[in-house]
Motif scaffolding. Structure first.
Motif, PDB file in Angstrom:
ATOM      1  N   ALA A 106       0.827  -1.209   0.000  1.00 22.41           N
ATOM      2  CA  ALA A 106       0.000   0.000   0.000  1.00 22.41           C
ATOM      3  C   ALA A 106       0.863   1.262   0.000  1.00 22.41           C
ATOM      4  CB  ALA A 106      -0.928  -0.009   1.218  1.00 22.41           C
ATOM      5  N   LEU A 107       1.954   1.246   0.766  1.00 22.11           N
ATOM      6  CA  LEU A 107       2.855   2.403   0.786  1.00 22.11           C
ATOM      7  C   LEU A 107       3.548   2.587  -0.556  1.00 22.11           C
ATOM      8  CD1 LEU A 107       4.475   2.043   4.334  1.00 22.11           C
ATOM      9  CD2 LEU A 107       2.778   3.708   3.588  1.00 22.11           C
ATOM     10  N   VAL A 108       3.937   1.489  -1.189  1.00 19.25           N
ATOM     11  CA  VAL A 108       4.596   1.571  -2.501  1.00 19.25           C
ATOM     12  C   VAL A 108       3.669   2.212  -3.529  1.00 19.25           C
ATOM     13  CG1 VAL A 108       5.352   0.159  -4.451  1.00 19.25           C
ATOM     14  CG2 VAL A 108       6.247  -0.294  -2.165  1.00 19.25           C
ATOM     15  N   TRP A 109       2.441   1.718  -3.618  1.00 22.65           N
ATOM     16  CA  TRP A 109       1.507   2.273  -4.599  1.00 22.65           C
ATOM     17  C   TRP A 109       1.013   3.661  -4.190  1.00 22.65           C
ATOM     18  CZ3 TRP A 109       1.017   0.771  -9.357  1.00 22.65           C
ATOM     19  CH2 TRP A 109       1.387  -0.531  -9.698  1.00 22.65           C
ATOM     20  N   GLY A 110       0.943   3.924  -2.903  1.00 24.16           N
ATOM     21  CA  GLY A 110       0.580   5.269  -2.475  1.00 24.16           C
ATOM     22  C   GLY A 110       1.620   6.294  -2.882  1.00 24.16           C
ATOM     23  N   TYR A 111       2.897   5.929  -2.736  1.00 25.23           N
ATOM     24  CA  TYR A 111       3.963   6.836  -3.168  1.00 25.23           C
ATOM     25  C   TYR A 111       3.958   6.998  -4.685  1.00 25.23           C
ATOM     26  CZ  TYR A 111       8.644   8.756  -3.793  1.00 25.23           C
ATOM     27  OH  TYR A 111       9.697   9.549  -4.162  1.00 25.23           O
ATOM     28  N   ALA A 112       3.756   5.903  -5.417  1.00 23.26           N
ATOM     29  CA  ALA A 112       3.700   5.995  -6.878  1.00 23.26           C
ATOM     30  C   ALA A 112       2.534   6.862  -7.324  1.00 23.26           C
ATOM     31  CB  ALA A 112       3.578   4.594  -7.492  1.00 23.26           C
ATOM     32  N   PHE A 113       1.387   6.731  -6.646  1.00 27.87           N
ATOM     33  CA  PHE A 113       0.224   7.540  -7.005  1.00 27.87           C
ATOM     34  C   PHE A 113       0.441   9.003  -6.674  1.00 27.87           C
ATOM     35  CE2 PHE A 113      -3.941   9.364  -6.063  1.00 27.87           C
ATOM     36  CZ  PHE A 113      -4.623   9.069  -7.239  1.00 27.87           C
ATOM     37  N   LEU A 114       1.052   9.253  -5.535  1.00 27.06           N
ATOM     38  CA  LEU A 114       1.283  10.620  -5.099  1.00 27.06           C
ATOM     39  C   LEU A 114       2.203  11.370  -6.059  1.00 27.06           C
ATOM     40  CD1 LEU A 114       0.809  12.712  -2.823  1.00 27.06           C
ATOM     41  CD2 LEU A 114       2.859  11.822  -1.715  1.00 27.06           C
ATOM     42  N   THR A 115       3.128  10.681  -6.683  1.00 28.87           N
ATOM     43  CA  THR A 115       4.099  11.314  -7.569  1.00 28.87           C
ATOM     44  C   THR A 115       3.672  11.317  -9.030  1.00 28.87           C
ATOM     45  OG1 THR A 115       5.283   9.198  -7.669  1.00 28.87           O
ATOM     46  CG2 THR A 115       6.042  10.814  -6.067  1.00 28.87           C
ATOM     47  N   GLY A 116       2.428  10.949  -9.321  1.00 26.57           N
ATOM     48  CA  GLY A 116       1.916  11.106 -10.676  1.00 26.57           C
ATOM     49  C   GLY A 116       1.840   9.865 -11.517  1.00 26.57           C
ATOM     50  N   LEU A 117       2.228   8.700 -10.996  1.00 23.77           N
ATOM     51  CA  LEU A 117       2.129   7.431 -11.730  1.00 23.77           C
ATOM     52  C   LEU A 117       2.857   7.489 -13.075  1.00 23.77           C
ATOM     53  CD1 LEU A 117      -1.580   6.376 -11.047  1.00 23.77           C
ATOM     54  CD2 LEU A 117       0.479   5.339 -10.129  1.00 23.77           C
ATOM     55  N   SER A 118       4.125   7.852 -13.041  1.00 25.04           N
ATOM     56  CA  SER A 118       4.930   7.798 -14.258  1.00 25.04           C
ATOM     57  C   SER A 118       5.175   6.338 -14.636  1.00 25.04           C
ATOM     58  CB  SER A 118       6.273   8.503 -14.047  1.00 25.04           C
ATOM     59  OG  SER A 118       7.035   7.837 -13.048  1.00 25.04           O
ATOM     60  N   PRO A 119       5.366   6.018 -15.940  1.00 23.15           N
ATOM     61  CA  PRO A 119       5.550   4.616 -16.347  1.00 23.15           C
ATOM     62  C   PRO A 119       6.695   3.912 -15.635  1.00 23.15           C
ATOM     63  CG  PRO A 119       5.121   5.994 -18.263  1.00 23.15           C
ATOM     64  CD  PRO A 119       5.272   6.922 -17.086  1.00 23.15           C
ATOM     65  N   SER A 120       7.816   4.597 -15.442  1.00 16.63           N
ATOM     66  CA  SER A 120       8.955   3.960 -14.782  1.00 16.63           C
ATOM     67  C   SER A 120       8.638   3.622 -13.329  1.00 16.63           C
ATOM     68  CB  SER A 120      10.181   4.875 -14.848  1.00 16.63           C
ATOM     69  OG  SER A 120       9.904   6.127 -14.223  1.00 16.63           O
ATOM     70  N   LEU A 121       7.902   4.494 -12.654  1.00 20.86           N
ATOM     71  CA  LEU A 121       7.578   4.239 -11.255  1.00 20.86           C
ATOM     72  C   LEU A 121       6.481   3.177 -11.128  1.00 20.86           C
ATOM     73  CD1 LEU A 121       8.776   5.375  -8.678  1.00 20.86           C
ATOM     74  CD2 LEU A 121       6.810   6.883  -8.479  1.00 20.86           C
ATOM     75  N   VAL A 122       5.555   3.140 -12.068  1.00 25.63           N
ATOM     76  CA  VAL A 122       4.530   2.091 -12.057  1.00 25.63           C
ATOM     77  C   VAL A 122       5.182   0.726 -12.263  1.00 25.63           C
ATOM     78  CG1 VAL A 122       2.537   1.170 -13.304  1.00 25.63           C
ATOM     79  CG2 VAL A 122       2.662   3.603 -12.784  1.00 25.63           C
ATOM     80  N   ARG A 123       6.152   0.669 -13.191  1.00 18.86           N
ATOM     81  CA  ARG A 123       6.871  -0.590 -13.402  1.00 18.86           C
ATOM     82  C   ARG A 123       7.582  -1.019 -12.137  1.00 18.86           C
ATOM     83  NH1 ARG A 123      11.922  -1.387 -12.416  1.00 18.86           N
ATOM     84  NH2 ARG A 123      12.476   0.537 -13.491  1.00 18.86           N
ATOM     85  N   ALA A 124       8.253  -0.065 -11.482  1.00 19.98           N
ATOM     86  CA  ALA A 124       8.965  -0.391 -10.246  1.00 19.98           C
ATOM     87  C   ALA A 124       7.992  -0.809  -9.146  1.00 19.98           C
ATOM     88  CB  ALA A 124       9.787   0.812  -9.794  1.00 19.98           C
ATOM     89  N   ALA A 125       6.863  -0.121  -9.033  1.00 19.98           N
ATOM     90  CA  ALA A 125       5.881  -0.469  -8.012  1.00 19.98           C
ATOM     91  C   ALA A 125       5.319  -1.868  -8.242  1.00 19.98           C
ATOM     92  CB  ALA A 125       4.759   0.564  -7.988  1.00 19.98           C
ATOM     93  N   ALA A 126       5.058  -2.214  -9.513  1.00 24.28           N
ATOM     94  CA  ALA A 126       4.546  -3.554  -9.827  1.00 24.28           C
ATOM     95  C   ALA A 126       5.573  -4.626  -9.466  1.00 24.28           C
ATOM     96  CB  ALA A 126       4.178  -3.635 -11.308  1.00 24.28           C
ATOM     97  N   MET A 127       6.842  -4.389  -9.781  1.00 27.03           N
ATOM     98  CA  MET A 127       7.867  -5.385  -9.484  1.00 27.03           C
ATOM     99  C   MET A 127       8.101  -5.515  -7.978  1.00 27.03           C
ATOM    100  SD  MET A 127      10.721  -5.256 -12.478  1.00 27.03           S
ATOM    101  CE  MET A 127      11.321  -6.817 -11.846  1.00 27.03           C
ATOM    102  N   TYR A 128       8.117  -4.397  -7.271  1.00 24.55           N
ATOM    103  CA  TYR A 128       8.293  -4.477  -5.820  1.00 24.55           C
ATOM    104  C   TYR A 128       7.100  -5.158  -5.165  1.00 24.55           C
ATOM    105  CZ  TYR A 128      12.533  -1.671  -5.642  1.00 24.55           C
ATOM    106  OH  TYR A 128      13.824  -1.225  -5.774  1.00 24.55           O
ATOM    107  N   SER A 129       5.907  -4.951  -5.712  1.00 20.49           N
ATOM    108  CA  SER A 129       4.733  -5.640  -5.174  1.00 20.49           C
ATOM    109  C   SER A 129       4.857  -7.146  -5.359  1.00 20.49           C
ATOM    110  CB  SER A 129       3.465  -5.118  -5.849  1.00 20.49           C
ATOM    111  OG  SER A 129       3.298  -3.730  -5.632  1.00 20.49           O
ATOM    112  N   LEU A 130       5.307  -7.553  -6.549  1.00 22.54           N
ATOM    113  CA  LEU A 130       5.516  -8.981  -6.791  1.00 22.54           C
ATOM    114  C   LEU A 130       6.620  -9.538  -5.892  1.00 22.54           C
ATOM    115  CD1 LEU A 130       5.255  -9.050 -10.699  1.00 22.54           C
ATOM    116  CD2 LEU A 130       3.575  -9.880  -9.054  1.00 22.54           C
TER     117      LEU A 130
END
Length: 569
Positions: free
Chosen positions: A170-194
């Protein structure tokens, strides 16, 4: 939507409703040589129209009150995230950060790059560390590492560990959402979630499979991301890290703690650059020799700056220590910028390259073939690498001939300074501008993309009558080798001229500054084509188009078709 910067526009915030009056136009490129495909970039970002709103042409209709029924759930959430990000930037300002320190720190921690100057962007891009400014897996990895170090590694109970993993995701995706959901950060958030979910099953989430799953999920959500350069660079760099770095884990250098950390950092940077350099060179035409060294030095500083973010918030709300932390952040940012500016002065820091698309594709074919090819034995890999090196050298020589500059006349689409460029070779070209003040400064937009890549010497600027063995210019009428002539009309010097015979000219170049009509010029010239410059006012352009139709002249509208390029014989 673009506003002139004043106190009224500075007060606007995301989600505010405006009523404005302006002309919405479809994004399009200017068509100048080696130009960045800005229209495609905006299309990928979801922008379908551009409008400039001058002072007094808009008014605030309604402030955003937390929810807009006319927008979708996703758009409302995005607006909320942007408003939260603006609020956090305001906290940085209240804590004592100002100027470029504030702009850079907001870019490093919140992904807000709106305050960065072009000079600072060029420094980071020139040294090859622009990925520091774009939030990616490295920035998110620092935060995940802290969470794992102080919480996950000490939790043994399965139920509590599951709850901690859910909180971390939740913190990972919250930070990614807060910063605008750029493609590179979404990719990183997905991999860290996995990775975090896989840790519950005793498996690693950092693998080629998780990278492929992340890409598939992102493209299902937004297929346009496939054409985004940031998306492509993010996955290529991660691919290189996952393919190359595991092969060096058991090397003797990795057994030493500190030497192994330095070697591993260099290897990660090298692996990421190996798979991104061809695309960066093709899209931006630049390459840095010291990117790996700069990344090695800047990464620890970036980590300290990111770790200081929650401490700065705590100190600010606690009311103690915020100014001390802001002073420390300021010193780190100033040192980091100074270090990068020093590297920019090193020889070969920024190399300009000119790669074609087929050469870029060939480089990636070679990379994937060598890293994933069916070569198990060491001797076979060496032979295959030697053969590929010879083939790439031959292809590089052929590419140089393919992208070499060709003799041509270029009518630039540059409204601030209309100009015609006659190119005979990379070392001999002539520029005929309509404005004589600050020519190179006004043409910097074209010089940075075309002249630096294609020309070995700057074009010779011709503002008066001129003649040599290649070209001749008299009162704006230019002719030379190649059999093509043109006449630039940017004033009324020809209005009082009378002649019994009309002069034939290939191109009649009409720019802003001419206040007469084409009918007056028809008594003096017989052009093969009339070129209407993009600097002309909309009313004058329409009038000239009607005159061309009535006179039976063919015309080329630069505003609609872009720059005009004519090959020389």
């Amino acid at each position: 939507m673009t506003f002139p910067r004043d106190f009224q526009t500075e007060a606007l915030r995301p989600g505010d409703e405006l009523v404005f009056r302006g002309y919405v136009r479809k994004p399009k490129n200017r068509g100048n040589p080696e130009e960045f495909d800005y229209a495609e970039y905006l299309s990928v970002k979801g922008v379908s129209g551009l409008v400039y709103i001058g002072s007094g042409q808009w008014r605030l209709c309604k402030k955003y009150d937390g929810w807009n029924r006319n927008l979708s759930l996703w758009d409302n959430l995005r607006i909320k995230a942007l408003r939260w990000r603006d609020g956090l930037s305001g906290l940085y300002r209240d804590a004592g950060l100002q100027g470029q320190v504030l702009a850079l720190y907001a870019a490093l921690t919140l992904g807000d790059k709106s305050g960065l100057t072009e000079d600072l962007r060029e420094v980071y891009s020139g040294v090859g560390v622009s990925h520091i400014l774009a939030l990616s897996g490295m920035h998110l990895g620092f935060l995940v590492a802290v969470f794992n170090l102080f919480l996950l590694r000490y939790i043994k109970g399965r139920r509590v560990r599951r709850l901690a993993v859910v909180l971390a995701v939740a913190l990972v995706w919250g930070y990614a959402f807060l910063t605008g959901l750029s493609p590179s950060l979404v990719r990183a958030a997905a991999m860290y979630s996995l990775m975090l979910c896989g840790s519950l099953l005793g498996r690693s989430g950092f693998s080629v499979n998780s990278l492929a799953v992340s890409a598939a999920l992102m493209l299902c959500f937004s297929p346009a991301w496939l054409y985004d350069v940031g998306f492509q660079l993010s996955f290529l760099s991660m691919w290189g890290i996952l393919i190359i770095c595991p092969r060096f884990v058991e090397r003797p250098l990795m057994r030493s703690r500190y030497v192994g950390w330095v070697f591993q950092s260099l290897m990660v940077s090298f692996a990421a650059q190996m798979f991104t350099v061809p695309l960066v060179a093709y899209c931006f035409g630049t390459f840095s020799l010291y990117s790996a060294l700069a990344t090695l030095v800047i990464t620890p500083v970036t980590a300290l700056l990111i770790y200081a973010m929650p401490l700065l918030f705590l100190a600010y709300f606690w009311g103690r220590g915020s100014y001390f932390l802001s002073d420390c952040i300021r010193e780190l940012v100033v040192w980091q910028n100074g270090y990068l500016r020093m590297m920019m002065k090193w020889p070969g820091a920024v190399m300009r390259v000119d790669w074609s698309l087929w050469w870029t594709v060939l480089c990636y074919v070679a990379l994937f073939f060598c890293t994933l090819g069916p070569f198990r034995r060491y001797e076979t890999r060496v032979k295959a690498g030697f053969i590929w090196a010879i083939l790439l050298m031959c292809a590089f020589v052929a590419n140089r001939r393919f992208v070499a500059v060709r003799p041509e006349i270029i009518f630039y689409n540059n409204p601030s300074s209309p100009a015609v460029h006659v190119v005979y070779s990379s070392s001999r070209s002539y520029l005929f501008p309509t404005r004589t003040d600050s020519v190179y400064e006004r043409m910097s937009y074209i010089a940075s993309s075309f002249w630096i890549k294609k020309l070995s010497e700057k074009p010779r600027v011709i503002t008066d009558d001129f003649k040599d063995d290649y070209i001749s210019s008299v009162s704006g009428l230019v002719g030379g080798r190649g059999g093509v002539s043109f006449l630039t009309i940017a004033d009324n010097r020809w209005s009082r001229v009378r002649s019994k015979k009309r002069a034939e000219v290939d191109f009649l170049y009409v720019c802003r500054g001419y206040q007469g009509s084409l009918s007056e010029l028809s008594r003096l010239f017989c052009p093969r084509c009339v070129v209407l410059d993009a600097s002309l006012w909309r009313g004058a352009r329409r009038r000239y188009i009607r005159e061309c139709v009535s006179l039976g002249w063919s015309f080329y509208d630069m505003e609609a078709k872009g720059a005009l390029k004519v090959a020389l014989n």
